[in-house]
Design an enzyme around this catalytic site. Structure first.
Site, PDB file in Angstrom:
ATOM      1  N   GLY A   1      44.799  13.083  57.428  1.00  0.00           N
ATOM      2  CA  GLY A   1      44.266  13.893  58.526  1.00  0.00           C
ATOM      3  C   GLY A   1      42.878  13.801  58.968  1.00  0.00           C
TER       4      GLY A   1
ATOM      5  N   GLY B   1      40.934  11.469  60.587  1.00  0.00           N
ATOM      6  CA  GLY B   1      40.450  10.726  61.720  1.00  0.00           C
ATOM      7  C   GLY B   1      40.354  11.181  62.869  1.00  0.00           C
TER       8      GLY B   1
ATOM      9  CB  CYS C   1      44.428  12.193  62.750  1.00  0.00           C
ATOM     10  SG  CYS C   1      45.648  12.736  61.719  1.00  0.00           S
TER      11      CYS C   1
END
Length: 386
Positions: free
Chosen positions: A216, A218, A221
């Site tokens: 998670g 990113g 993201c």
């Protein structure tokens, strides 16, 4: 290590890149003489960086250019490149979509079935240019797609999902036997993603050559917001590196740790290596390249989920060529270009002659590291204040 967060419940404090700093060593090294190369399964790469398997980042042309410059780029076999004969038309539509319509459009785009002939075609196009062909897919497609990709000449196969474990329970579909899969392939396999010591250690038992670390972080993201899961990348990388070192001592096999996501400038990448990474995987920084297929836009791998998208399309802009971003010269002031130059200069300042020596530098907890003395940059939104 854990602190009480309420009656009968304790929680461990974890850290991200903005909360730590690297301490200069007792010696320094000429940055031109440090070795920042990455060795993986007997091959050495000039640049220890993977471009993430995201449709706004990697297509055939990008993969070829990344390979030419000495890095690695992963092509998403579940994505637009293998669903459409002419992916550029679809990518243009995504770039033109309004923020309100972008997620819905991306969901629709990914309902078009994957064409197996395009898997063969894309890999063959990369190999025809004498470039490294690294491909990725979800576990459900791994057995079928790996055969097609390897027949076309793929060099490395990546299996990637939000969270990967040895024990995956399901009564609705057949689960992939990772141990059997890794042993059956004649090319190196990279598995991801994971964030804990225990899971990292278990995944190393599969025979994989590398592991992706991160859930998670990113830029595009939203998994952490939608699902509430994840571990900050500093702690995740340190824990995974600890598992790697323990596994190496026990078996003599060295499994590469690849920190995946959460890095958008040179300093973050330097910190990832100091935390124990052997290589890093980044997406948003490369989405800014002129060669990137996203046309200045970037979206998460799970954005296309039909019922519960866990990513969003973000505009990152186009700031320079891939060569500028990797090797310079930097034309921006925020550390997002000449990443390899930043890494080598950091290594020299820390007294580390190799990436392995970077693993031993001193790390301090320093929550003020991003803001101390930077009031004018913050006020003017330049440099570190952007």
């Amino acid at each position: 290590m854990a602190e009480w967060i309420g009656i009968g419940r304790r929680a461990r404090r974890c850290y991200g890149f903005d909360e730590i700093a690297l301490v200069p060593g007792a010696q320094t090294v000429n940055p031109n003489e440090v070795d920042a190369s990455f060795e993986f399964t007997g091959k050495r790469f000039k640049i220890p960086i993977f471009a993430a398997a995201m449709d706004g980042v990697v297509d055939v042309k990008f993969a070829i250019e990344m390979s030419r410059l000495g890095g690695l780029a992963v092509l998403n076999l579940d994505g637009i490149q293998t669903r459409y004969e002419n992916p550029d038309e679809v990518l243009e539509d995504i770039a033109r979509a309004t923020p309100q319509k972008a997620t819905e459009l991306i969901q629709t785009v990914y309902t078009t079935p994957i064409k197996e002939k395009l898997i063969t075609k894309r890999v063959a196009e990369i190999k025809k240019a004498k470039a490294m062909a690294i491909v990725s897919c979800i576990p459900a497609n791994a057995e079928k797609f790996s055969k097609l990709a390897i027949a076309a000449g793929a060099d490395i196969f990546v299996i990637q999902s939000t969270v990967t474990t040895i024990k995956h329970l399901s009564t609705q579909y057949k689960t992939l036997d990772l141990i059997k899969f890794c042993k059956s392939l004649k090319i190196p396999v990279i598995l991801g993603n994971c964030v804990t010591y225990e899971t990292t250690l278990e995944l190393m038992e599969t025979g994989a050559s590398g592991l992706l670390i991160g859930v998670g972080p990113g830029a595009a993201c939203t998994t952490r917001g939608v699902l509430g899961i994840g571990v900050p990348q500093v702690t995740a990388t340190v824990d995974a590196a600890g598992a790697r070192d323990f596994y190496f001592k026990r078996t003599g096999k060295y499994i590469s740790i690849i920190t995946d996501g959460g890095m958008n400038r040179g300093g973050d990448i330097c910190k990832a290596f100091a935390c124990g990474a052997d290589a890093v995987m980044i997406g948003s920084s490369f989405a800014r390249a002129k060669e990137a297929p996203g046309r200045g836009f970037h979206w998460g791998m799970a954005t296309s989920h039909v019922n519960l998208p866990r990513g969003t399309r973000i505009q990152v802009g186009t700031t320079g060529s891939l060569k500028d971003i990797l090797l310079g010269p930097a034309k921006v002031d925020d550390g997002s270009q000449n990443i390899l130059g930043a890494l080598k200069t950091s290594m020299g300042s820390l007294g580390a002659s190799s990436l392995k020596e970077m693993h031993d530098v001193e790390i301090i907890i320093a929550p003020s590291i991003q803001t101390e003395g930077k009031i004018f940059q913050v006020g003017q939104r330049v440099g570190m204040g952007k």
